[in-house]
Design an enzyme around this catalytic site. Structure first.
Site, PDB file in Angstrom:
ATOM      1  N   CYS A   2      26.518  54.683 -43.210  1.00 35.36           N
ATOM      2  CA  CYS A   2      27.125  53.944 -42.108  1.00 35.36           C
ATOM      3  C   CYS A   2      26.188  52.828 -41.656  1.00 35.36           C
ATOM      4  CB  CYS A   2      27.462  54.804 -40.904  1.00 35.36           C
ATOM      5  SG  CYS A   2      28.565  56.159 -41.262  1.00 35.36           S
ATOM      6  N   ARG A  27      26.220  49.975 -46.871  1.00 38.63           N
ATOM      7  CA  ARG A  27      25.869  51.294 -46.340  1.00 38.63           C
ATOM      8  C   ARG A  27      27.074  52.234 -46.256  1.00 38.63           C
ATOM      9  NH1 ARG A  27      20.804  51.130 -43.714  1.00 38.63           N
ATOM     10  NH2 ARG A  27      21.322  53.050 -42.634  1.00 38.63           N
ATOM     11  N   TRP A  74      30.753  55.500 -43.814  1.00 37.40           N
ATOM     12  CA  TRP A  74      30.767  56.375 -44.992  1.00 37.40           C
ATOM     13  C   TRP A  74      31.133  57.742 -44.448  1.00 37.40           C
ATOM     14  CZ3 TRP A  74      27.867  60.674 -46.710  1.00 37.40           C
ATOM     15  CH2 TRP A  74      28.051  61.005 -48.055  1.00 37.40           C
ATOM     16  N   ASN A 100      25.952  56.598 -36.444  1.00 37.04           N
ATOM     17  CA  ASN A 100      25.549  56.826 -37.835  1.00 37.04           C
ATOM     18  C   ASN A 100      24.822  58.156 -37.870  1.00 37.04           C
ATOM     19  OD1 ASN A 100      24.460  56.755 -40.403  1.00 37.04           O
ATOM     20  ND2 ASN A 100      22.910  55.228 -39.910  1.00 37.04           N
ATOM     21  N   GLY A 101      25.304  59.103 -38.669  1.00 35.87           N
ATOM     22  CA  GLY A 101      24.644  60.403 -38.728  1.00 35.87           C
ATOM     23  C   GLY A 101      25.654  61.516 -38.543  1.00 35.87           C
ATOM     24  N   GLU A 485      18.224  58.064 -66.162  1.00 35.04           N
ATOM     25  CA  GLU A 485      18.535  56.906 -65.318  1.00 35.04           C
ATOM     26  C   GLU A 485      19.698  56.103 -65.916  1.00 35.04           C
ATOM     27  OE1 GLU A 485      18.103  56.105 -62.482  1.00 35.04           O
ATOM     28  OE2 GLU A 485      18.363  53.945 -62.329  1.00 35.04           O
ATOM     29  N   LYS A 489      23.268  55.383 -64.010  1.00 39.97           N
ATOM     30  CA  LYS A 489      23.788  54.027 -63.805  1.00 39.97           C
ATOM     31  C   LYS A 489      25.209  53.929 -64.317  1.00 39.97           C
ATOM     32  CE  LYS A 489      21.659  52.821 -61.444  1.00 39.97           C
ATOM     33  NZ  LYS A 489      20.416  53.359 -60.986  1.00 39.97           N
ATOM     34  N   GLU A 492      27.775  56.023 -62.126  1.00 38.75           N
ATOM     35  CA  GLU A 492      28.026  55.624 -60.737  1.00 38.75           C
ATOM     36  C   GLU A 492      28.813  54.330 -60.609  1.00 38.75           C
ATOM     37  OE1 GLU A 492      23.550  54.162 -59.523  1.00 38.75           O
ATOM     38  OE2 GLU A 492      24.794  54.821 -57.888  1.00 38.75           O
ATOM     39  N   HIS A 508      21.563  72.758 -78.658  1.00 35.52           N
ATOM     40  CA  HIS A 508      21.713  74.058 -77.992  1.00 35.52           C
ATOM     41  C   HIS A 508      23.027  74.155 -77.219  1.00 35.52           C
ATOM     42  CE1 HIS A 508      17.762  75.439 -79.187  1.00 35.52           C
ATOM     43  NE2 HIS A 508      17.295  74.234 -78.872  1.00 35.52           N
ATOM     44  N   LYS A 607      24.701  53.067 -49.952  1.00 34.82           N
ATOM     45  CA  LYS A 607      23.358  52.702 -50.402  1.00 34.82           C
ATOM     46  C   LYS A 607      22.308  53.712 -49.966  1.00 34.82           C
ATOM     47  CE  LYS A 607      20.328  50.022 -52.359  1.00 34.82           C
ATOM     48  NZ  LYS A 607      20.241  50.181 -53.815  1.00 34.82           N
TER      49      LYS A 607
HETATM   50  O1  M6R Z   1      16.813  55.069 -50.915  1.00 34.52           O
HETATM   51  P1  M6R Z   1      16.498  56.150 -51.905  1.00 34.52           P
HETATM   52  O2  M6R Z   1      15.668  55.659 -53.059  1.00 34.52           O
HETATM   53  O3  M6R Z   1      15.871  57.361 -51.271  1.00 34.52           O
HETATM   54  O4  M6R Z   1      17.891  56.600 -52.488  1.00 34.52           O
HETATM   55  C1  M6R Z   1      17.985  57.708 -53.346  1.00 34.52           C
HETATM   56  C2  M6R Z   1      19.340  57.752 -54.040  1.00 34.52           C
HETATM   57  O5  M6R Z   1      20.362  57.897 -53.099  1.00 34.52           O
HETATM   58  C3  M6R Z   1      19.606  56.488 -54.863  1.00 34.52           C
HETATM   59  O6  M6R Z   1      18.594  56.268 -55.803  1.00 34.52           O
HETATM   60  C4  M6R Z   1      20.951  56.579 -55.599  1.00 34.52           C
HETATM   61  O7  M6R Z   1      20.891  57.590 -56.563  1.00 34.52           O
HETATM   62  C5  M6R Z   1      21.320  55.238 -56.233  1.00 34.52           C
HETATM   63  N1  M6R Z   1      22.661  54.882 -55.874  1.00 34.52           N
HETATM   64  C6  M6R Z   1      21.244  55.238 -57.712  1.00 34.52           C
HETATM   65  O8  M6R Z   1      21.559  53.996 -58.250  1.00 34.52           O
END
Ligand code: M6R
Length: 612
Positions: A2, A27, A74, A100-101, A485, A489, A492, A508, A607
């Protein structure tokens, strides 16, 4: 999670709120809303979905005024919908809040309010706060907010205003970030600095446990218990340009292309000429390194998502370069996993935003048990940076795309610098060995540029990947971290199911899923096990799987077991994750683009995850 923005001053609130929400949309984008106050009345506009929907319905005449608050959501409590969009108001409509929270005890508070005759109009936890503020108001909004947060348990940033005092906004912070921006006859509030950077460069941070009363003259800070706090403003000199797309179609694409510059910036002044003429790392300001360099026996890295993958790389670097054993723990697992703590344990918390709730909690837990907490973060002044004993900033610049790219690369560079620094100090690395790796590091920006200059093969492969519902990623050691990673990517932003595993694990179980054409992306830069990787790929080929390999440009053997090879410039194996991640970022980007996905704001994500 948020985004919040607020304005009080001589200008029109609506313009500031819409601009701030545009910057904060990363956010959360389940809904957006805003409220503008005039003496005696408050007008609210809100809509489910992206900010563009809200922009389509706002009426500047109805929403003219000099005091307002806005929110991008969010969803945590209640589905994304118009009725659950913020702002929320009390029954009279004279008290309006954004939040927010999470209010953890909202169910109890809601039951109590309902017993007192309150009718709720949303499913959110936030609405209880609007009713509590209204209930407690007797002419002093600050006191009413103090009462409301006294009832609420949880993590939040709360911002409230009332038609009865249209000269002020009152905000409170417990965990979720909030910053005040100071202008001439105008004052701003926001979840982060870029949201209001267009209007001012002077800021004050709202800390946990503080209430701030904001008027056009400035901000008055006090503790939850009412003690005034003196706070000096600070100035930021960030380029506002860094929050624009700069000719690229998406922030993600722009941020991928910024990586050569980011690698150089993260190294920055942290590399100096040594006495022997070679270059060496000079990481300064790490008090524990200066005071007790030998005091670290083990490093526990904690993080989430992409930052966790950076941790997987870091563990190997610390072991190989500094001889310090390490472990990597998801922060959400660590915080509830009853971990053991021992003398000499250093906790390294990695977080781009420095606001991820689980990472903050894992860091706090570690400090409470006597572990020194080192933060590796991109955001100056973030909660993690302020709570840690020491901080290494990654200097990647603002990262807007939800999918993290340049922040990841900067984390890898930051970890490499730390491992080199520790390796030299411990005597494990000779000056010559350090000098060699530093020289390799110096060469990475131009090598990264070369990868970015030839995307054609990757665009073509992305067209192929876009046809498949499942993609597998494999690699060994550091290459496994890169594979993890790459898979994150892809899933997501393209919504294609992607799964990563160590190459040796394929046989396995997962090999059962490999049928003709199924794509297997193999990261193959690890010289120690190259022949083993080739063997594993033979097994995939035997099932007529489609192998896409990421390998060094001079690898002569990989072509014989691959359908496609993405070549990257050769570098030292320990630095290879920095280069090998780039084609995988591009592969995900172009696949998502091919599928017409919402690349910078993928569905269901935000984010920074500032809730559990
Ligand atoms: O701000 P942070 O690095 O703590 O965020 C951690 C994850 O939420 C963040 O890396 C998330 O996995 C990304 N969307 C990946 O691209």
């Amino acid at each position: 999670m948020c985004g919040i923005v607020g304005y009080v001053g001589s200008g029109q609130a609506l313009e500031v709120l819409l601009h701030g929400l545009t910057r904060l949309e990363y956010r959360g984008y389940d809904s957006a809303g805003l409220a503008v106050a005039r003496p005696g009345s408050i007008t609210i506009a809100k809509a489910e979905g992206k900010l563009s929907r809200l922009k389509g319905i706002v009426d500047p005449t109805a929403l003219s005024g000099h005091l307002g608050i806005g929110h991008t959501r969010w969803a945590t409590h209640g589905v994304p919908s118009d009725r659950n969009a913020h702002p929320h108001s009390d029954t009279s409509g004279d008290f309006v809040v954004v939040h927010n929270g999470i209010v953890e005890n909202f169910r109890t508070l809601r039951d109590q309010l309902e017993l007192r005759g309150v009718t709720f109009r949303s499913d959110t936890d936030t609405e209880v706060l609007a009713h509590l503020v209204a209930e407690a108001f007797d002419g002093d909004l600050t006191e009413a907010v103090r009462y409301a947060i006294g009832q609420a348990q949880g993590a939040y940033a709360l911002v409230a205003m009332t038609a009865h005092r249209p000269d002020r906004i009152v905000a409170a912070r417990m965990t979720s970030p909030l910053v005040v921006g100071l202008g001439e006859n105008e004052t701003f509030l926001a979840s982060d600095i870029p949201a209001i950077l267009k209007y001012t460069q002077r800021f004050q941070l709202v800390e946990d446990g503080e209430i701030v009363t904001v008027t056009e003259a400035g901000a008055a800070f006090e503790t939850f218990s009412g003690n005034p706090i003196e706070k000096k403003p600070f100035t930021v000199d960030w380029e506002t340009d860094s929050v624009f797309k700069g000719g690229f179609d998406h922030f993600m694409e722009k941020e991928i292309h910024e990586q050569p510059e980011v690698i150089a910036r993260t190294m920055g002044t942290r590399i100096r000429a040594g006495a022997d003429g070679g270059e060496r790392v000079a990481l300064e300001g790490l008090r524990w390194l200066d005071q007790s360099p030998d005091g670290v026996n083990r490093i526990r890295i904690t993080a989430c998502g992409t930052a966790y993958h950076a941790g997987l790389v870091g563990r190997i670097l610390f072991e190989q370069l500094a001889g310090i054993p390490g472990e990597v723990a998801y922060a959400h697992e660590l915080r509830y996993g009853n971990p053991l703590f021992e003398e000499g344990l250093l906790t390294l918390a990695i977080s781009q935003s420095g606001e991820t709730a689980d990472t903050l909690a894992a860091g706090r837990l570690s400090r409470e048990h006597g572990s020194r907490l080192l933060a590796l973060t991109n955001v100056v002044g973030s909660s993690l940076a302020r709570e840690a004993d020491d901080v290494i900033y990654t200097w990647a610049g603002p990262e807007i795309s939800v999918a993290s790219t340049k922040a990841y690369i900067a984390m890898l560079v930051g970890e490499t610098l730390l491992a080199l620094e520790m390796g030299r100090r411990s005597g494990r690395l000779s000056p010559a060995e350090e000098g060699e790796l530093v020289a390799e590091l110096r060469g990475l920006p131009s090598k990264a540029t070369r990868i970015l200059e030839s995307p054609d093969e990757i665009v073509r492969l992305a067209e192929e990947l876009a046809k498949w519902p499942n993609v597998y990623f494999i690699g060994r050691g550091l290459d496994h971290a890169t594979a993890m990673e790459g898979a994150l990517k892809l899933k997501e932003i393209s919504y294609i199911h992607a799964e990563a595993m160590p190459s040796g694990e394929l046989k396995h179980g997962t090999l059962a899923l490999i049928s003709p054409g199924v794509p297997v992306v193999a990261v193959a830069t690890n010289p120690q096990v190259h022949s083993k990787v080739l063997l594993g790929l033979q097994e995939v080929k035997a099932r007529r799987g489609q192998v896409i390999a990421v390998a060094f440009e001079d690898d002569q053997e990989i072509g014989s077991v691959s359908d496609h090879v993405i070549r990257i410039p050769r570098t030292a194996h320990l630095l290879s994750p920095i280069l090998a991640a780039i084609p995988l970022q591009l592969l995900a980007y172009h696949t998502a683009r091919r599928l017409g996905r919402d690349i910078d704001q993928p569905r269901n994500l935000a984010k920074s995850v500032t809730v559990e």
